[in-house]
Every structure is written in C-alpha cells, then in structure tokens.
Scaffold this motif. Structure first.
Motif, PDB file in Angstrom:
ATOM      1  N   PHE A 110       0.746  -1.202  -0.141  1.00 59.04           N
ATOM      2  CA  PHE A 110      -0.096   0.186  -0.063  1.00 59.04           C
ATOM      3  C   PHE A 110       0.734   1.239  -0.095  1.00 59.04           C
ATOM      4  O   PHE A 110       0.092   2.371   0.089  1.00 59.04           O
ATOM      5  CB  PHE A 110      -0.883  -0.055   1.204  1.00 59.04           C
ATOM      6  CG  PHE A 110      -1.920  -1.026   1.119  1.00 59.04           C
ATOM      7  CD1 PHE A 110      -1.882  -2.203   1.740  1.00 59.04           C
ATOM      8  CD2 PHE A 110      -3.150  -0.729   0.289  1.00 59.04           C
ATOM      9  CE1 PHE A 110      -2.999  -3.393   1.762  1.00 59.04           C
ATOM     10  CE2 PHE A 110      -4.216  -1.721   0.420  1.00 59.04           C
ATOM     11  CZ  PHE A 110      -4.070  -3.242   0.920  1.00 59.04           C
ATOM     12  N   GLN A 111       2.133   1.248   0.078  1.00 58.19           N
ATOM     13  CA  GLN A 111       2.987   2.361  -0.003  1.00 58.19           C
ATOM     14  C   GLN A 111       4.217   1.896  -0.850  1.00 58.19           C
ATOM     15  O   GLN A 111       4.798   0.936  -0.632  1.00 58.19           O
ATOM     16  CB  GLN A 111       3.161   2.984   1.376  1.00 58.19           C
ATOM     17  CG  GLN A 111       3.713   2.217   2.535  1.00 58.19           C
ATOM     18  CD  GLN A 111       5.094   2.405   2.580  1.00 58.19           C
ATOM     19  OE1 GLN A 111       5.877   2.687   1.794  1.00 58.19           O
ATOM     20  NE2 GLN A 111       5.587   1.891   3.803  1.00 58.19           N
ATOM     21  N   PRO A 128       0.747  -4.102  -5.716  1.00 60.00           N
ATOM     22  CA  PRO A 128       0.166  -3.015  -4.964  1.00 60.00           C
ATOM     23  C   PRO A 128      -1.463  -2.858  -5.184  1.00 60.00           C
ATOM     24  O   PRO A 128      -1.840  -2.942  -6.143  1.00 60.00           O
ATOM     25  CB  PRO A 128       0.661  -1.614  -5.861  1.00 60.00           C
ATOM     26  CG  PRO A 128       1.344  -2.375  -6.954  1.00 60.00           C
ATOM     27  CD  PRO A 128       1.176  -3.966  -6.729  1.00 60.00           C
ATOM     28  N   ILE A 130      -4.560  -1.375  -5.946  1.00 63.18           N
ATOM     29  CA  ILE A 130      -4.822   0.160  -5.988  1.00 63.18           C
ATOM     30  C   ILE A 130      -6.483   0.342  -5.514  1.00 63.18           C
ATOM     31  O   ILE A 130      -6.612   1.529  -4.811  1.00 63.18           O
ATOM     32  CB  ILE A 130      -5.130   0.046  -7.758  1.00 63.18           C
ATOM     33  CG1 ILE A 130      -3.829  -0.143  -8.293  1.00 63.18           C
ATOM     34  CG2 ILE A 130      -5.687   1.442  -8.178  1.00 63.18           C
ATOM     35  CD1 ILE A 130      -3.565  -0.256  -9.793  1.00 63.18           C
ATOM     36  N   ARG A 132      -7.990  -0.681  -3.076  1.00 69.33           N
ATOM     37  CA  ARG A 132      -8.165  -0.576  -1.637  1.00 69.33           C
ATOM     38  C   ARG A 132      -7.902   1.100  -1.210  1.00 69.33           C
ATOM     39  O   ARG A 132      -8.327   1.463  -0.208  1.00 69.33           O
ATOM     40  CB  ARG A 132      -7.722  -1.556  -0.748  1.00 69.33           C
ATOM     41  CG  ARG A 132      -8.301  -2.796  -1.179  1.00 69.33           C
ATOM     42  CD  ARG A 132      -7.944  -4.053  -0.199  1.00 69.33           C
ATOM     43  NE  ARG A 132      -8.418  -5.459  -0.583  1.00 69.33           N
ATOM     44  CZ  ARG A 132      -8.140  -6.446   0.081  1.00 69.33           C
ATOM     45  NH1 ARG A 132      -7.751  -6.359   1.419  1.00 69.33           N
ATOM     46  NH2 ARG A 132      -8.558  -7.679   0.016  1.00 69.33           N
ATOM     47  N   ILE A 133      -6.981   1.477  -1.936  1.00 72.42           N
ATOM     48  CA  ILE A 133      -6.481   2.807  -1.753  1.00 72.42           C
ATOM     49  C   ILE A 133      -7.463   3.784  -2.113  1.00 72.42           C
ATOM     50  O   ILE A 133      -7.831   4.787  -1.537  1.00 72.42           O
ATOM     51  CB  ILE A 133      -4.960   2.962  -2.282  1.00 72.42           C
ATOM     52  CG1 ILE A 133      -3.948   2.010  -1.836  1.00 72.42           C
ATOM     53  CG2 ILE A 133      -4.678   4.491  -2.147  1.00 72.42           C
ATOM     54  CD1 ILE A 133      -2.574   2.139  -2.363  1.00 72.42           C
ATOM     55  N   ASP A 134      -7.958   3.555  -3.450  1.00 72.93           N
ATOM     56  CA  ASP A 134      -9.198   4.206  -4.030  1.00 72.93           C
ATOM     57  C   ASP A 134     -10.252   4.148  -3.230  1.00 72.93           C
ATOM     58  O   ASP A 134     -10.972   5.309  -2.875  1.00 72.93           O
ATOM     59  CB  ASP A 134      -9.460   3.734  -5.273  1.00 72.93           C
ATOM     60  CG  ASP A 134      -8.560   4.434  -6.461  1.00 72.93           C
ATOM     61  OD1 ASP A 134      -8.638   4.239  -7.780  1.00 72.93           O
ATOM     62  OD2 ASP A 134      -7.381   5.061  -6.094  1.00 72.93           O
ATOM     63  N   LEU A 136     -10.271   4.316   0.049  1.00 75.17           N
ATOM     64  CA  LEU A 136     -10.204   5.457   1.143  1.00 75.17           C
ATOM     65  C   LEU A 136     -10.055   6.965   0.560  1.00 75.17           C
ATOM     66  O   LEU A 136      -9.500   7.720   1.280  1.00 75.17           O
ATOM     67  CB  LEU A 136      -9.176   5.145   1.732  1.00 75.17           C
ATOM     68  CG  LEU A 136      -8.912   3.610   2.538  1.00 75.17           C
ATOM     69  CD1 LEU A 136      -7.395   3.330   3.182  1.00 75.17           C
ATOM     70  CD2 LEU A 136     -10.031   3.610   3.554  1.00 75.17           C
ATOM     71  N   THR A 138      -8.046   8.130  -1.821  1.00 76.51           N
ATOM     72  CA  THR A 138      -6.731   8.631  -2.223  1.00 76.51           C
ATOM     73  C   THR A 138      -6.420   7.805  -3.541  1.00 76.51           C
ATOM     74  O   THR A 138      -7.173   7.129  -4.161  1.00 76.51           O
ATOM     75  CB  THR A 138      -5.679   8.120  -1.163  1.00 76.51           C
ATOM     76  OG1 THR A 138      -5.864   6.829  -0.533  1.00 76.51           O
ATOM     77  CG2 THR A 138      -5.975   9.088   0.089  1.00 76.51           C
ATOM     78  N   ASP A 139      -5.301   8.275  -4.134  1.00 71.17           N
ATOM     79  CA  ASP A 139      -4.838   7.860  -5.547  1.00 71.17           C
ATOM     80  C   ASP A 139      -4.114   6.479  -5.619  1.00 71.17           C
ATOM     81  O   ASP A 139      -2.970   6.645  -5.594  1.00 71.17           O
ATOM     82  CB  ASP A 139      -4.237   8.959  -6.229  1.00 71.17           C
ATOM     83  CG  ASP A 139      -3.939   8.832  -7.554  1.00 71.17           C
ATOM     84  OD1 ASP A 139      -3.239   9.473  -8.236  1.00 71.17           O
ATOM     85  OD2 ASP A 139      -4.376   7.723  -8.203  1.00 71.17           O
ATOM     86  N   GLY A 140      -4.746   5.516  -5.717  1.00 68.21           N
ATOM     87  CA  GLY A 140      -4.024   4.210  -5.988  1.00 68.21           C
ATOM     88  C   GLY A 140      -3.138   4.012  -7.020  1.00 68.21           C
ATOM     89  O   GLY A 140      -2.094   3.632  -6.834  1.00 68.21           O
ATOM     90  N   LEU A 143       0.637   4.998  -6.665  1.00 72.74           N
ATOM     91  CA  LEU A 143       1.444   4.055  -6.062  1.00 72.74           C
ATOM     92  C   LEU A 143       2.109   3.366  -7.320  1.00 72.74           C
ATOM     93  O   LEU A 143       3.360   3.104  -6.929  1.00 72.74           O
ATOM     94  CB  LEU A 143       0.531   3.024  -5.140  1.00 72.74           C
ATOM     95  CG  LEU A 143       1.497   1.955  -4.333  1.00 72.74           C
ATOM     96  CD1 LEU A 143       2.577   2.167  -3.603  1.00 72.74           C
ATOM     97  CD2 LEU A 143       0.518   1.166  -3.625  1.00 72.74           C
TER      98      LEU A 143
END
Ligand code: G3P
Length: 218
Positions: A110-111, A128, A130, A132-134, A136, A138-140, A143
């Motif tokens: 995730f980072q 990575p 993507i 699950r980041i989106d 939240l 934020t911009d997956g 990454l």
C-alpha cells in the motif's frame, strides 16, 4: 502487459482462458474460501487449466511456518508462485525462496517503500492494491507510478502486478503507468472488450451484408 484473472472460480477461469487473453491467475485466502473447496485441490485444478503463473498465498504469519507452506505449495506445480504478505516475516521468507529460485508474489502493498523492500529481497512480483487505496479516496494509481519510478531508478527486476482492480479504467491507467501485469476479477476482464460503437458498428455491417443478398462466405 500481462492479464491475470484474480479468482479461484474454475468456471470463470475456463471462460477467460478460452478467450485466449489470460496469462496467469492470482488467488488469496478470501478467494479460496469463497469456493468452499480444498485449497491444494483448487490450485491443482487451476494449474491444469492455465499455463502461466498461479499465485497461491501462505496463511502462516511467521517465516518458519510460511516456508513450510511454501514448500508444499511449490510442489503442486511448476507454475505455482508463492504469495507472501508484506511483513518482516513475509519478506524474510521471500528472500529464502528467491535464493532457492522459487517465484514469489509479495502482496498487500500500500506504499512505495514496501515495494522497495520487496524488490530488495528478490520478489518476482509486487502486488500494490489500487482499489483498496481508492476506496479510502486517495490515489491508488500514484502508487503504481511511484513504484515504477523507484524500480527504474535502481534497475529492480521485480514485476509490478497491479491488483485490487475495480473497473476497466484501473486497467487502462495501470497500463499507462507501466505496470507489468494487471490482475482483475472476471467481471472487469469481460468489460475490457466493451464499447457501444463496436456493437453498433457490427450490427450495421451485418445488416448491410444481409441486404446485399449474399449468403455466408463459406
Ligand atoms: O487478490 C489480490 C487483490 O486483487 C484483491 O483485491 O481489493 O478486490 O480484494 P480486492
């Protein structure tokens, strides 16, 4: 760019393999649990249906346990890739497996510094997540871009496997960002073919052909 199916559903795999666009499969404990079938059995059946990397994830949390599971999984088929969580024990196991020439897929990334560490221990693939980041807000995709830049800066050979794909736009953006592989659910893969003008155009071609009065070409 390779396309992997992110599923343990054999019917979905048969369909995507039949389309000729499936380069591999990724599974995870949640996808396996959904099938209600023995893990090793499913992985063995998947290996019979596709000639490409098949990610099978360990469920131990300590490196010793992971290594034992990896040895069993790797024996199932030469195409098996051992999926390991991005934890100190997961990377410790990754380094041992890489040293033995066993392919690995380090997951739950995730980072970008996690991806740097995975490359340093010789991971074959980095996953990575993507979507699950989106999720939240934020911009997956950033990454993917950051990992691509880091791997290019230092010549790391680890392949970026864009995962947690929610829709075709993720596939497009991952391709533009230079991901080596995208692993997507069946519902997303089947939409990669879609465009309304393709459907309309084909309908018109066939209607005009029918009008021509000619029969089939053969
Ligand atoms: O299998 C790894 C990853 O693709 C799972 O993504 O967020 O849809 O569970 P997700």
């Amino acid at each position: 760019m390779d396309i992997f199916l992110d599923s343990a559903d054999l019917k979905e795999l048969e369909q995507v393999a039949d389309w000729g666009i499936c380069d591999g499969v990724t599974t995870n404990p949640s996808l396996i649990a959904k099938q209600g079938q023995d893990f090793k059995e499913i992985v063995g059946q998947i290996a019979q249906k596709i000639d490409g990397p098949i990610s099978a994830e360990v469920v131990s949390e300590d490196a010793t346990g992971m290594l034992k599971e990896a040895e069993v999984l790797a024996e199932l088929h030469p195409n098996i890739v051992i999926k390991l969580p991005l934890t100190p024990d997961g990377l410790k196991c990754c380094k041992i497996l890489s040293g033995r020439g066993i392919r690995t897929n380090v997951t739950l990334c995730f980072q970008p510094l996690q991806a740097l560490l995975a490359a340093k221990v010789g991971a074959t693939f980095i996953s990575p997540f993507i979507g699950r980041i989106d999720d939240l807000s934020t911009d997956g995709m950033q990454l993917i871009r950051d990992i691509r830049q880091i791997y290019t800066n230092y010549g790391f050979k680890t392949r970026i496997l864009a995962a947690s794909i929610r829709h075709p736009k993720h596939v497009l953006e991952a391709a533009l960002a230079g991901a080596d592989v995208v692993t997507a659910p069946f519902a997303v893969i089947k939409r990669l073919y879609n465009h309304p003008l393709t459907d309309q155009g084909l309908e018109k071609f066939l209607a005009d052909w029918k009008q021509s009065g000619q029969s089939s070409i053969v």
